[in-house]
Design a protein around this motif. Structure first.
Motif, short mmCIF file in Angstrom:
data_model
loop_
_atom_site.label_atom_id
_atom_site.label_comp_id
_atom_site.label_asym_id
_atom_site.label_seq_id
_atom_site.Cartn_x
_atom_site.Cartn_y
_atom_site.Cartn_z
N UNK A 173 14.61 15.51 63.82
CA UNK A 173 16.08 15.37 63.89
C UNK A 173 16.54 15.21 65.34
N UNK A 174 16.02 16.05 66.25
CA UNK A 174 16.43 15.93 67.65
C UNK A 174 15.85 14.68 68.29
N UNK A 175 14.65 14.24 67.85
CA UNK A 175 14.07 13.00 68.36
C UNK A 175 14.98 11.82 68.03
N UNK A 176 15.42 11.75 66.78
CA UNK A 176 16.32 10.65 66.38
C UNK A 176 17.64 10.72 67.13
N UNK A 177 18.16 11.94 67.34
CA UNK A 177 19.39 12.13 68.12
C UNK A 177 19.18 11.59 69.54
N UNK A 178 18.05 11.95 70.16
CA UNK A 178 17.78 11.51 71.53
C UNK A 178 17.62 10.00 71.63
N UNK A 179 16.92 9.40 70.67
CA UNK A 179 16.74 7.95 70.69
C UNK A 179 18.09 7.27 70.57
N UNK A 180 18.96 7.82 69.74
CA UNK A 180 20.31 7.24 69.57
C UNK A 180 21.14 7.40 70.83
N UNK A 181 21.13 8.60 71.42
CA UNK A 181 21.96 8.90 72.59
C UNK A 181 21.37 8.36 73.89
N UNK A 182 20.04 8.30 73.98
CA UNK A 182 19.36 7.91 75.21
C UNK A 182 18.18 7.00 74.84
N UNK A 183 18.44 5.72 74.59
CA UNK A 183 17.37 4.82 74.14
C UNK A 183 16.15 4.80 75.06
#
Length: 123
Positions: free
Chosen positions: A92-102
């Motif tokens: 969940x946090x990985x997907x959040x990070x990829x979205x927020x910080x490609x």
């Protein structure tokens, strides 16, 4: 604090707190279920294979990414070499990070590629 292209404070504020480990403490062991990767905020982490230190990571280093990505058991043991603080990153946090910080996804892929190149015998 920005490490590996991510703001760790943003991650903590989004509900993904940091974790602390004392020297010698195991973060995860070879064969464990892998559902998180980690970013080192401070201190040093030893990555061990068959009881031998294969790599030592410091601030900005990432580890445990293979198990997070493919769901396989851990292929190594991660042990705190010094007192350290890490950011655990689940799917969940990985997907959040990829979205927020490609750029974070690129940093993870570069780390995977580098480790793969080192592990392939030359000949």
């Amino acid at each position: 604090m920005t490490i590996a292209g991510i703001d760790l404070n943003m991650l903590a504020n989004a509900g993904f707190p940091l974790a602390s480990f004392e020297p010698g403490e195991v973060v995860f062991a070879e064969g464990d279920k892998g559902d998180k990767m980690y970013v080192v905020r401070s201190g040093e982490i030893d990555i061990e294979r068959d009881g031998v230190v294969a790599e030592t990571l410091s601030a900005g280093g990432i580890f445990g990414e293979m198990a997070l990505i493919d769901g396989s058991p851990r292929s190594a043991t991660a042990r705190a070499k010094t007192a350290c603080e890490v950011a655990p990153i689940n799917e969940k946090s990985f997907l959040f990070l990829v979205h927020e910080t490609p750029f974070f996804a690129i940093a993870v892929m570069r780390t995977l590629a580098e480790r793969l190149r080192r592990s392939v015998p030359r000949g």
